[in-house]
Design a protein around this motif. Structure first.
Motif, mmCIF file in Angstrom:
data_model
loop_
_atom_site.group_PDB
_atom_site.id
_atom_site.type_symbol
_atom_site.label_atom_id
_atom_site.label_comp_id
_atom_site.label_asym_id
_atom_site.label_seq_id
_atom_site.Cartn_x
_atom_site.Cartn_y
_atom_site.Cartn_z
ATOM 1 N N LEU A 280 -2.261 2.486 -9.920
ATOM 2 C CA LEU A 280 -3.185 3.438 -9.308
ATOM 3 C C LEU A 280 -3.606 4.545 -10.276
ATOM 4 C CD1 LEU A 280 -1.710 3.801 -5.704
ATOM 5 C CD2 LEU A 280 -3.890 2.777 -6.356
ATOM 6 N N ARG A 281 -2.953 4.599 -11.426
ATOM 7 C CA ARG A 281 -3.382 5.536 -12.467
ATOM 8 C C ARG A 281 -4.585 4.996 -13.247
ATOM 9 N NH1 ARG A 281 0.044 9.549 -14.425
ATOM 10 N NH2 ARG A 281 1.975 9.849 -13.234
ATOM 11 N N PRO B 243 0.834 -1.214 0.000
ATOM 12 C CA PRO B 243 0.000 0.000 0.000
ATOM 13 C C PRO B 243 0.863 1.256 0.000
ATOM 14 C CG PRO B 243 0.048 -0.979 2.183
ATOM 15 C CD PRO B 243 0.752 -1.943 1.265
ATOM 16 N N ILE B 244 0.360 2.300 -0.603
ATOM 17 C CA ILE B 244 1.124 3.550 -0.731
ATOM 18 C C ILE B 244 0.452 4.634 0.100
ATOM 19 C CG2 ILE B 244 1.932 5.318 -2.338
ATOM 20 C CD1 ILE B 244 1.940 3.110 -4.483
ATOM 21 N N GLN B 245 1.201 5.181 1.054
ATOM 22 C CA GLN B 245 0.707 6.233 1.932
ATOM 23 C C GLN B 245 1.079 7.579 1.332
ATOM 24 O OE1 GLN B 245 -0.825 5.408 5.096
ATOM 25 N NE2 GLN B 245 -1.511 7.523 5.022
ATOM 26 N N GLU C 98 -9.019 8.126 -1.182
ATOM 27 C CA GLU C 98 -9.865 7.098 -0.557
ATOM 28 C C GLU C 98 -9.031 6.021 0.119
ATOM 29 O OE1 GLU C 98 -13.373 3.875 -1.729
ATOM 30 O OE2 GLU C 98 -12.302 4.984 -3.294
ATOM 31 N N ASN C 99 -7.954 5.577 -0.532
ATOM 32 C CA ASN C 99 -7.084 4.559 0.065
ATOM 33 C C ASN C 99 -6.444 5.058 1.365
ATOM 34 O OD1 ASN C 99 -7.631 2.801 -2.008
ATOM 35 N ND2 ASN C 99 -5.762 3.227 -3.142
ATOM 36 N N ASP C 100 -5.979 6.303 1.366
ATOM 37 C CA ASP C 100 -5.413 6.880 2.586
ATOM 38 C C ASP C 100 -6.462 6.979 3.685
ATOM 39 O OD1 ASP C 100 -2.963 7.114 1.420
ATOM 40 O OD2 ASP C 100 -2.677 9.222 1.929
#
Length: 403
Positions: A157-158, A75-77, A222-224
């Protein structure tokens, strides 16, 4: 001119401050003590299992699946806020440095998961693959794959199509597991084929991402948000988190099953509310089921009878702590203050509902103990759960609600 480096430093400082604000409560809480006990007990049986490991046990597959998951999960923060959709979106072309730093930060913060997983599997590897490839060399390969997985995840994620992103994750995880598995078994031909496929997927991800003109800011935000909401949910068990938002899921059939028996009476208003909240909330029902399954598996597989009982009581206590925030779930909703119902009746409804949930959990654990033939432990489980429900819960909640 927007400075991406300064923006990253400011966001990172605020992020770390927010995490440390609640971590000091979490790391000194009851659940940590319970988890330390569970891990210590399981490590003892893990060592005994390794001493008498069956010849047919699929050690390579287990190591590949677990290490593959720790390597694949990337996951990317980005530390983006909802307002950034308005204020930072037009400046995306000058934020390359900012996003590069978030990728480095995400990689560094995920290393502990990979290291802990590798450390946990090291005894199994030493037992099953004695004289094989040095374990440190395997870790070096995993770090390289981890960098690739994180980069590929960033590129994907793009992509706006959720199905494409899911398929990429499935294929990527399968290839990572295959690389680790064939590397452990020293199947060089298959390893070369899978590595070529992995490189091909990497190139495909890059080419696919290059066709996308802009980042999916809404997806990044949204992911964050979902990651921080999970953290706030954990912190809320130890202290109040006023700004925690909740997610609602309908679950019509389960909500109908739990609320249909509640009579349409004024004194049953909070009984109805707490049952509906437990089912439809995105936190309570899920954590209840997860701890039920994990506790049941431990009770079934742990060989020592007394440890079965201890694990059962521990998981009942952990579920109880997880459900405590339900009392303040509606604290920010002003409409509840308009209910013509006294505070004492609300407390009674909450205590009774919590007792019922714990009794269902204790009943399932008791039945499981009976099914595996531990009659004495089942009887002790009934006694312990009755004492917990009838004595501990009311006295504990009286003190907790008075705060």
């Amino acid at each position: 001119m927007l400075d991406g480096k300064k923006l990253f430093v400011d966001r990172l400082t605020a992020h770390i401050k927010e995490l440390s604000r609640y971590l000091r409560y979490i790391l000194t809480g009851h659940i940590v003590i319970a988890m330390v006990f569970i891990i210590s007990a399981m490590s003892v049986y893990y060592q005994k299992f390794l001493e008498n490991i069956p010849d047919q046990f699929p050690s390579g597959l287990v190591i590949a699946l677990v290490l593959g998951l720790a390597t694949f999960h990337s996951p990317i923060q980005t530390m983006l806020k909802k307002a950034d959709m308005v204020f930072l979106l037009p400046a995306e072309h000058v934020l390359t440095g900012y996003f590069t730093r978030t990728l480095v930060y995400s990689f560094v913060t995920q290393l502990y998961v990979l290291i802990l997983t590798a450390a946990a599997l090291a005894p199994l590897y030493s037992t099953a693959f004695a004289g094989g490839v040095p374990y440190g060399f395997i870790l070096l390969v995993l770090l390289i794959i981890k960098v690739w997985s994180l980069t590929a995840n960033w590129w994907m994620l793009r992509v706006r199509d959720g199905g494409t992103r899911r398929m990429d994750k499935i294929v990527r995880y399968a290839l990572i597991v295959s690389v680790i598995y064939f590397f452990l078994l020293q199947e060089m031909l298959f390893l070369a084929i899978v590595t070529a496929l992995l490189i091909g997927l990497f190139v495909t991800n890059f080419q696919f991402a290059q066709k996308q003109k802009a980042l999916n800011w809404d997806l990044l935000i949204e992911n964050d948000y979902l990651r921080m909401r999970s953290f706030y949910r954990l912190a809320n068990m130890f202290t109040d988190v006023p700004h925690m938002e909740t997610q609602v899921k309908k679950r019509h059939w389960l909500a109908r099953m739990l609320t249909s028996a509640v009579p349409f009476q004024q004194q049953k208003a909070y009984t109805y509310l707490y049952r509906l909240t437990t089912v439809r909330s995105g936190e309570y029902f899920g954590i209840y089921l997860r701890l039920l399954v994990i506790g049941g598996l431990l009770i079934y597989f742990v060989p020592n009878q007394w440890l079965k009982l201890i694990f059962a009581i521990l998981f009942i206590y952990m579920v109880f702590l997880q459900l405590l925030p339900l009392w303040k779930h509606h604290v920010t909703i002003v409409w509840l203050d308009l209910y013509p119902i006294g505070q004492e009746l609300r407390k009674q409804s909450f205590v009774k509902w919590l007792q019922q949930l714990i009794m269902v959990l204790a009943l399932i654990f008791t039945v499981l103990l009976l099914l595996i033939g531990n009659w004495l432990m089942a009887i002790l489980m009934v006694v312990a759960s009755m004492l917990f429900v009838q004595m501990f819960i009311p006295s504990y909640l009286d003190k907790k609600m008075a705060q």
